[in-house]
Write a protein that holds these residues in place. Structure first.
Motif, short mmCIF file in Angstrom:
data_model
loop_
_atom_site.label_atom_id
_atom_site.label_comp_id
_atom_site.label_asym_id
_atom_site.label_seq_id
_atom_site.Cartn_x
_atom_site.Cartn_y
_atom_site.Cartn_z
N ARG A 263 0.82 -1.20 0.00
CA ARG A 263 0.00 0.00 0.00
C ARG A 263 0.86 1.27 0.00
O ARG A 263 0.50 2.28 -0.58
N SER B 53 2.00 -6.76 -2.56
CA SER B 53 1.01 -7.24 -1.60
C SER B 53 -0.35 -7.26 -2.28
O SER B 53 -0.53 -6.69 -3.36
N GLN C 142 1.37 -10.91 -7.17
CA GLN C 142 0.99 -10.99 -5.75
C GLN C 142 1.71 -12.10 -5.01
O GLN C 142 1.74 -13.25 -5.43
N THR D 46 -2.88 -16.05 -0.99
CA THR D 46 -3.66 -16.22 -2.21
C THR D 46 -2.89 -15.74 -3.44
O THR D 46 -3.48 -15.41 -4.47
N SER E 24 3.01 -4.01 5.40
CA SER E 24 2.94 -4.07 6.86
C SER E 24 3.30 -5.45 7.42
O SER E 24 3.63 -5.58 8.59
N GLN F 5 -1.21 -13.09 6.04
CA GLN F 5 -1.41 -13.63 4.70
C GLN F 5 -0.24 -13.30 3.77
O GLN F 5 0.07 -14.06 2.87
N ASN G 157 10.01 0.56 5.95
CA ASN G 157 8.68 0.98 6.40
C ASN G 157 8.81 2.23 7.26
O ASN G 157 9.72 2.33 8.08
C1 LIG Z 1 -8.41 -14.61 2.66
C2 LIG Z 1 -7.37 -13.55 2.54
C3 LIG Z 1 -6.29 -13.75 1.70
C4 LIG Z 1 -5.29 -12.77 1.58
N1 LIG Z 1 -4.22 -13.02 0.75
C5 LIG Z 1 -3.23 -12.11 0.70
C6 LIG Z 1 -2.06 -12.35 -0.11
O1 LIG Z 1 -1.95 -13.36 -0.80
N2 LIG Z 1 -1.08 -11.43 -0.12
C7 LIG Z 1 -1.16 -10.27 0.62
O2 LIG Z 1 -0.21 -9.47 0.57
N3 LIG Z 1 -2.24 -10.02 1.36
C8 LIG Z 1 -3.28 -10.90 1.41
N4 LIG Z 1 -4.38 -10.61 2.15
C9 LIG Z 1 -4.53 -9.23 2.69
C10 LIG Z 1 -3.80 -9.00 3.99
O3 LIG Z 1 -4.65 -9.36 5.07
C11 LIG Z 1 -3.44 -7.51 4.13
O4 LIG Z 1 -4.59 -6.72 4.01
C12 LIG Z 1 -2.41 -7.02 3.09
O5 LIG Z 1 -1.33 -7.91 3.01
C13 LIG Z 1 -1.91 -5.66 3.46
O6 LIG Z 1 -1.13 -5.12 2.42
P1 LIG Z 1 -0.04 -4.02 2.68
O7 LIG Z 1 0.95 -4.51 3.65
O8 LIG Z 1 0.46 -3.58 1.35
O9 LIG Z 1 -0.90 -2.80 3.26
P2 LIG Z 1 -0.98 -2.21 4.72
O10 LIG Z 1 -1.25 -3.26 5.71
O11 LIG Z 1 -1.90 -1.04 4.66
O12 LIG Z 1 0.48 -1.68 4.99
C14 LIG Z 1 1.07 -0.61 4.32
C15 LIG Z 1 2.39 -0.33 5.00
O13 LIG Z 1 3.11 0.63 4.24
C16 LIG Z 1 3.79 1.49 5.15
N5 LIG Z 1 4.08 2.73 4.40
C17 LIG Z 1 3.20 3.64 3.94
N6 LIG Z 1 3.85 4.60 3.25
C18 LIG Z 1 5.16 4.29 3.26
C19 LIG Z 1 6.31 4.90 2.70
N7 LIG Z 1 6.25 6.02 2.00
N8 LIG Z 1 7.49 4.31 2.92
C20 LIG Z 1 7.58 3.17 3.66
N9 LIG Z 1 6.51 2.55 4.20
C21 LIG Z 1 5.31 3.09 3.99
C22 LIG Z 1 2.85 1.65 6.31
O14 LIG Z 1 3.54 2.02 7.49
C23 LIG Z 1 2.24 0.24 6.41
O15 LIG Z 1 3.01 -0.56 7.31
C24 LIG Z 1 -5.38 -11.56 2.30
C25 LIG Z 1 -6.47 -11.37 3.15
C26 LIG Z 1 -7.45 -12.33 3.28
C27 LIG Z 1 -8.60 -12.09 4.22
#
Ligand SMILES: Cc1cc2nc3c(=O)[nH]c(=O)nc-3n(C[C@H](O)[C@H](O)[C@H](O)COP(=O)(O)OP(=O)(O)OC[C@H]3O[C@@H](n4cnc5c(N)ncnc54)[C@H](O)[C@@H]3O)c2cc1C
Ligand SMILES: Nc1ncnc2c1ncn2[C@@H]1O[C@H](COP(=O)(O)O)[C@@H](O)[C@H]1O
Lengths: 255, 325
Positions: free
Chosen positions: B205, B230, B244, B248, B263, B267, B282
């Motif tokens: 994200r 992610s 991805q 999943t 983060s 998953q 991060n």
């Molecule tokens: C059934 C199911 C299956 C799933 N399968 C997967 C899967 O296969 N893969 C997967 O990834 N997720 C999966 N998920 C989703 C998972 O639960 C999380 O929602 C997802 O992994 C979060 O993605 P993220 O870390 O990119 O986002 P976030 O959790 O929002 O984290 C974003 C991070 O970026 C950091 N950040 C923001 N800006 C900056 C910057 N400029 N520089 C440095 N750091 C920054 C923040 O501090 C935060 O820690 C699944 C969920 C379910 C329910």
């Protein structure tokens, strides 16, 4: 057209798995419809709408609680469901034989949708075994699906964003992947309606499946140890990057 | 000596390097290794395979020439070759091709199959694999008359063990059973496959947009890494699903995994926890990933990644000049 969709009741991926005894786990946790199977249900319902005059039957092999997963499939638009009830944790050989027997009893379908994998077993194989048992064509990792008279055209995910375009005759088995569609979340009325739909319960024993030559036996389950020491690299950006490069060179030896 | 079959994968005319891990997994003193190649390249890779301890190279073709890719005819060809040679154990990669072929072969033979094995004992017919999104390791026993195993890419280290190899041509009839492969389309994000890469840099994200992924691709280009993502980045349609990583998505085991703006959800970890070294960039020191990685940098990824790319470029440039790389 008759469409079957195989759905598995699996532990929620967010739930903690607590191991009991040598090869069991505490099952008093939240279970869900296997995420890949949501795409299978969605596609089955979509095809039904497209073709018209069709029926979608959700089928699951599992303990009695698996009925909840069948209800989820019904709320997503399946018409009726079959639960093949068993207290054993069936391997994919037994599962595919049970699915074949129950589906066969119900009448041969034109298409069977499954997910591409179950997230608990991560077997990647039930659809192939089912297809072989029913003597149908099969494709998995499907991210695009269309029907053309007596044939289907699918796109299968391959490596590095490549896709294989495959043409197969009906009847066939299709293992769905995530890119295929976006499952719609059931509305409250749909959930209410699902409670009234038929769920037929069959005991696995009553299907009198011959004991297969092959099986998979889980001897032991252990928690994955995953403690990492988490060191922070500190300093000005240029400095931390130098530290990281040193790690890549000396520790990981990738530079 | 019991014979063990190994399904070898070729990509763009090259032996994938993850094959050597599979060969290492199959090798011990009491087994003879048979490599199956199906695209007519058997003779070409003889010395390379012999270097890793393969004794017999089965160069499979149809009576009409090399086999075009078709999962049904390839599976049948492998089964015929196994039967012809009296081989009842087959190992391959848990790759996209392996996921197509190994379960088909297991289904036809009614053989037990375990995919994504991280450890294996061919004598006891036991393997280890992770289950429940990587939360547990299961020790599994396969019972049957023949055995099929998919090995997780990079789970075993390649180990040279030079020997003499012999190429054995094997012909089967051209077989097609209804399933036709019409074409293979290459998607937009061509590049190194996630399961093949030594280094993966992934964005979440925190990347904020599709365009911003460019900085990860620039890093990847310099060092020969693959770019992952992610689910949030995929769901936002910044990058294709093929990128991805996670429960999943793809399961990967590179030597180094660099997570930028991710983060570290359960998953996501499910797909990358077996990486050699996990590095996180991060802005949030409390992000889950900083608690379970090897190194983390609390900083803005938009600042760190470009500097990293620039500095590595300098090093790579120097190495090329001095000829040390
Ligand atoms: C059934 C199911 C299956 C799933 N399968 C997967 C899967 O296969 N893969 C997967 O990834 N997720 C999966 N998920 C989703 C998972 O639960 C999380 O929602 C997802 O992994 C979060 O993605 P993220 O870390 O990119 O986002 P976030 O959790 O929002 O984290 C974003 C991070 O970026 C950091 N950040 C923001 N800006 C900056 C910057 N400029 N520089 C440095 N750091 C920054 C923040 O501090 C935060 O820690 C699944 C969920 C379910 C329910
Ligand atoms: N017990 C089960 N009941 C119904 N369908 C199942 C069951 N196990 C597996 N399947 C189907 O087969 C697919 C592949 O499962 P697996 O081979 O376990 O990875 C799943 O996505 C389901 O669609």
């Amino acid at each position: 057209m008759k469409i079957c969709v195989c759905v598995k009741h699996v532990p929620d991926s967010a739930a903690k798995i607590t191991i009991k005894g040598k090869n069991q786990f505490d099952e008093s946790i939240n279970f869900i419809l296997n995420p890949y199977d949501e795409h299978a249900v969605e596609e089955a319902v979509r095809v039904k709408k497209q073709v018209g005059d069709s029926e979608v039957i959700a089928v699951s092999v599992g303990k009695k609680d698996a009925i909840n997963t069948l209800r989820s499939a019904l709320a997503m638009g399946a018409d009726r469901a079959i639960l093949i009830k068993t207290n054993i944790r069936a391997d994919s050989v037994i599962t595919s034989r049970a699915l074949k027997a129950a589906i066969g009893q119900d009448g041969k379908p034109d298409i069977i949708f499954t997910g591409k994998a179950s997230i608990d077993n991560e077997g990647f194989q039930t659809m192939y075994r089912l297809a072989a048992a029913l003597n149908m064509s099969v494709a998995s990792n499907v991210i695009a699906f269309s029907l053309d008279q007596e044939r289907v055209l699918v796109e299968c995910e391959m490596e590095a964003d490549a896709r294989g375009i495959i043409d197969m005759p009906l009847p066939c088995v299709i293992g769905t992947s995530k890119g295929l569609n976006k499952p719609s979340y059931p509305t409250l009325p749909a959930i209410m309606k699902a409670k009234k739909k038929e769920v037929k319960i069959i005991d696995l024993e009553s299907l009198a499946i011959e004991k297969p030559m092959s099986s998979i036996e889980i001897l032991e389950l252990k928690p994955a140890v995953e403690e990492r020491s988490s060191k922070e690299l500190k300093g000005q950006p240029e400095e931390v990057v130098m530290q990281l490069i040193r790690v890549l060179r000396e520790e990981a030896k990738v530079l | 000596m019991e014979k063990i079959g190994i399904l070898i994968e070729i990509k763009d005319g090259e032996l994938k390097k993850t094959n050597f891990g599979v060969i290492a997994a199959a090798r011990d003193d009491c087994h003879e290794l048979y490599a199956f190649l199906l695209d007519g390249s058997g003779a070409e890779f003889k010395s390379h395979l012999a270097y890793y301890g393969v004794q017999k190279i089965i160069d499979i073709s149809s009576t009409e020439g090399p086999l075009e890719w078709n999962p049904v005819s390839w599976s049948i060809a492998i089964i015929h070759a196994m039967e012809h040679l009296g081989i009842n154990t087959l190992l391959g990669l848990t790759s996209s091709q392996g996921k197509e072929l190994l379960p088909r072969i297991a289904a036809y033979l009614d053989a037990p199959l375990v995919m994504d094995c991280t450890d294996i004992n061919l004598t006891e017919h036991t393997v280890n694999k992770s289950q429940f999104s990587g939360k547990t390791i299961a020790t599994i026993k396969a019972n049957g008359l023949s055995y099929i195993y998919g090995i997780r890419p990079n789970a075993f280290e390649e180990k040279p063990a030079p020997c003499e190899a012999e190429v054995i041509p094997y012909q089967t009839g051209p077989e097609s059973e209804g399933l036709i492969v019409k074409e293979i389309k290459q998607g937009a994000s061509k590049g190194i496959d996630l399961s093949e890469a030594d280094i993966i840099i992934s964005g979440g994200r925190g990347m904020k947009s599709s365009e911003n992924f460019r900085i990860l691709f620039e890093f990847a280009d310099v060092i020969g890494a693959a770019v992952g993502a992610s689910r949030v980045a995929v769901d936002a349609e910044w990058v294709p699903y093929s990128m991805q990583v996670g429960q999943t998505g793809a399961t990967v085991s590179p030597k180094v995994y660099i997570a930028c703006g991710i983060s570290g959800s359960v998953q996501h970890f499910a797909g990358m926890k077996t990486s050699g070294l996990i590095v996180a960039v991060n802005t949030d020191p409390e992000a889950n990933i900083t608690k379970n990685c090897d190194y983390y940098i609390v900083s803005d990824l938009f600042e760190i990644v470009p500097i990293l790319t620039r500095q590595i470029k300098e090093i790579v440039g120097e190495d090329q000049l001095t000829g040390t790389k």
